[in-house]
Design an enzyme around this catalytic site. Sequence first.
Site, PDB file in Angstrom:
ATOM      1  N   ASP A 251     -11.912   4.928  -1.754  1.00 45.85           N
ATOM      2  CA  ASP A 251     -12.659   5.208  -2.840  1.00 45.85           C
ATOM      3  C   ASP A 251     -14.410   4.937  -2.829  1.00 45.85           C
ATOM      4  O   ASP A 251     -14.981   3.802  -2.081  1.00 45.85           O
ATOM      5  CB  ASP A 251     -12.284   5.888  -3.732  1.00 45.85           C
ATOM      6  CG  ASP A 251     -12.243   6.947  -4.774  1.00 45.85           C
ATOM      7  OD1 ASP A 251     -13.774   7.095  -4.664  1.00 45.85           O
ATOM      8  OD2 ASP A 251     -12.068   7.455  -5.631  1.00 45.85           O
TER       9      ASP A 251
HETATM   10  C1  NOJ Z   1     -15.156   8.834  -5.885  1.00 42.07           C
HETATM   11  C2  NOJ Z   1     -14.253   9.877  -6.256  1.00 42.07           C
HETATM   12  O1  NOJ Z   1     -12.729   9.023  -7.257  1.00 42.07           O
HETATM   13  C3  NOJ Z   1     -13.297  10.876  -5.510  1.00 42.07           C
HETATM   14  O2  NOJ Z   1     -12.200  11.308  -5.323  1.00 42.07           O
HETATM   15  C4  NOJ Z   1     -14.349  11.463  -4.592  1.00 42.07           C
HETATM   16  O3  NOJ Z   1     -14.106  12.159  -2.825  1.00 42.07           O
HETATM   17  C5  NOJ Z   1     -15.337  10.383  -3.860  1.00 42.07           C
HETATM   18  N1  NOJ Z   1     -15.838   9.541  -5.547  1.00 42.07           N
HETATM   19  C6  NOJ Z   1     -16.709  11.025  -3.321  1.00 42.07           C
HETATM   20  O4  NOJ Z   1     -17.652  11.780  -4.141  1.00 42.07           O
END
Ligand code: NOJ
Length: 699
Positions: A251
């Site tokens: 993430d």
């Molecule tokens: C953080 C989020 O937790 C995740 O779900 C997302 O895909 C990413 N950012 C990218 O935007």
Amino acid sequence: MQENKINEIIAKMTLDEKIGQLFTTWSHGEEDLDMVRAGRIGSMFIKVNAERTNEIQRVAVNESHLGIPIIFGQDVIHGQHTIFPLPLAQAASFDPSVAERVAHVSAAEATAEGVRWTFSPMVDIARDPRWGRIAEGYGEDTFLCSRMAEATVRGYQGDDLSDPTKMCACVKHFAAYGAAEGGRDYNTVDVSERMLREVYLPSFRAAVDAGAGTLMTAFNEISGIPCTANHNLLTGILRDEWGFDGFVVSDCWAVRELIPHGVAADGREAARKSITAGCDMEMESRLYRENLPQLVASGEVEESVIDEAVRRVLRIKARLGLFENPYVDEGRKSVILSDEHLNASQEVAARCMVLLKNEGGLLPLAKDTKSVAVIGPYVTEEKKFEWRGCWTVIGGPDSFTPFVDAVKGAVSANTEVIENDGSDPDFCGAIEAAKRAEVAIVVVGEDSDRAGEAHSVSDIGLQGNQEELVKAIVATGTPTVVVLINGRPLACTWLAENVPALLEAWHSGSGGALAAVDVLFGDTNPGGKLPASFPRVTGQVPIHYNHKNTGRPPIDPNGTWVSRYLDVVPTPLFPFGYGLSYTTFAYSDLKITPESPAMGQNIEVSALVTNTGSRAGDEVAQLYIRDVTASVTRPVKELKGFSRITLAPGESRRVAFTLTPESLSFIGQDLSPTVEPGEFRVWVGTSSDDGLQGSFVLK
Ligand code: NOJ
């Protein structure tokens, strides 16, 4: 492209180029294009259009050493331009084909802009509605979530990922992110191995088995080990047990966050722990790029580990057909916001609506009602975009219809529609509107961005003065219908007890307001069911239906010295699986065969469902079981099947389910799937709180 071709490419790559494939970034300025040219960026997740993705792709393909195409990602969560109901709302359809259709249309629109990788579905089980991200997943139940997860993967990926209208799914957040302490986003997770495997992992397994190409790590730790550095999770379970051969992306910044988590002293240690755990690609933080060259040089990370991660990334690029067909056809943009897509959004939204209460058959409303007051913060042109739901990146308000306009479009030419947003002090205008009207529709709930990432709340009641507004309208004596738009269960006890008709419309996207109006005026008979329990008060959460019995269950709701709060009855306001219709259904003739099955045998369970009302309608028949006595404690009920059917007035249909040995299994004392003989209770019915009851004894 075959594996040997991928290996041939890897053999030609420099270490820097390999590490470049293990990086995704949202930035795409000139200096990033230089990095693309140098083969040092393998992926971008950016807000772009077809022209820009092609422009960047041309640099990768024509100007970099090996011409490896970029994979463009994006958070396409519930639609790209045409916005669909939130995933939580989709789960309320209890219809996996709804999720598949949403994913199919989302893929058509996103790929038309060059996006071939979506950071979706989120399959985290969420039992705490304070957690804002409950909106992004499919609710509290593992079985329902798993069915929606696999359908979503099918919708995004189709049968052949190389189809240019398909995109690769990224199943997230691996794992147990929804179990954050107190529902506070990003917080600590400590679940037992049994709970992990029984509750939190099966939806990931279902998505992987459906062919999902990639997974994203979760921000949280599990029992002390952050997921992004969790070898047992990313390699032991995912690769060795499940046979997953795609790639894992961290993430955003999660590799770097290993430092504040306290398991890495610096970027170098964070990069080492993460890559060796099995996190192939780093999102946004640049620790792989900065540290892997030295880590390989010093022998702390074997180059073969890097090669394997690169192989997984290239495998997905190859499956997407990007080597043969790296560019998006700029002519495909016409599919965006097509009538077909917008109709789909309205039809899907209609299937997600849940009728919570309809006293005296107030709904559906007559279209030739003399006058309707349309009241509340979410009825106006100005607030129409609040119907969209959290996590939309691209879609804008143009595809949304203000709720008040949707009402005007539905009622007869002679009906007077009186609009008031309820914003004036003491609600004078709203009260006046309600007094003048034959019926009042009040739309309340939460803004789109009140749910979602980093939007956890300590109070899931209606915010601000919305409940006061509803009270003021009800006090006028005008029959009042409340429509809720929200991204999480709401503790709306006063409404449930005092308003005659209550419709859960969710944050339901471009066609949401139109769909809600279709329901209110009877063009659609609602058939959705709640994918998460609604508590009476926030302090009652978590209150999922599939809890354990404990040694002191609150059988008498007012009992003392039992497991309950003293100040609230120990049941939810609305249970999981609950939802009404404009018609009524009766269940009869439960059949369970055989009555004494042998170990390993399938069990057929069926019941007759009859539409006993005077309108055609949809019912979601639900199958629950309980393993009464086992070597480890079991939930009081577990969903094991559901089927949404449409019945004409008077029509009966037998709904049949098969319980397999797997349906009866649990994670035993030795932490492996176990089935034990003994009594199983069985229910088939209209919600988790109702149904015909039977049982069988497994020999
Ligand atoms: C953080 C989020 O937790 C995740 O779900 C997302 O895909 C990413 N950012 C990218 O935007």
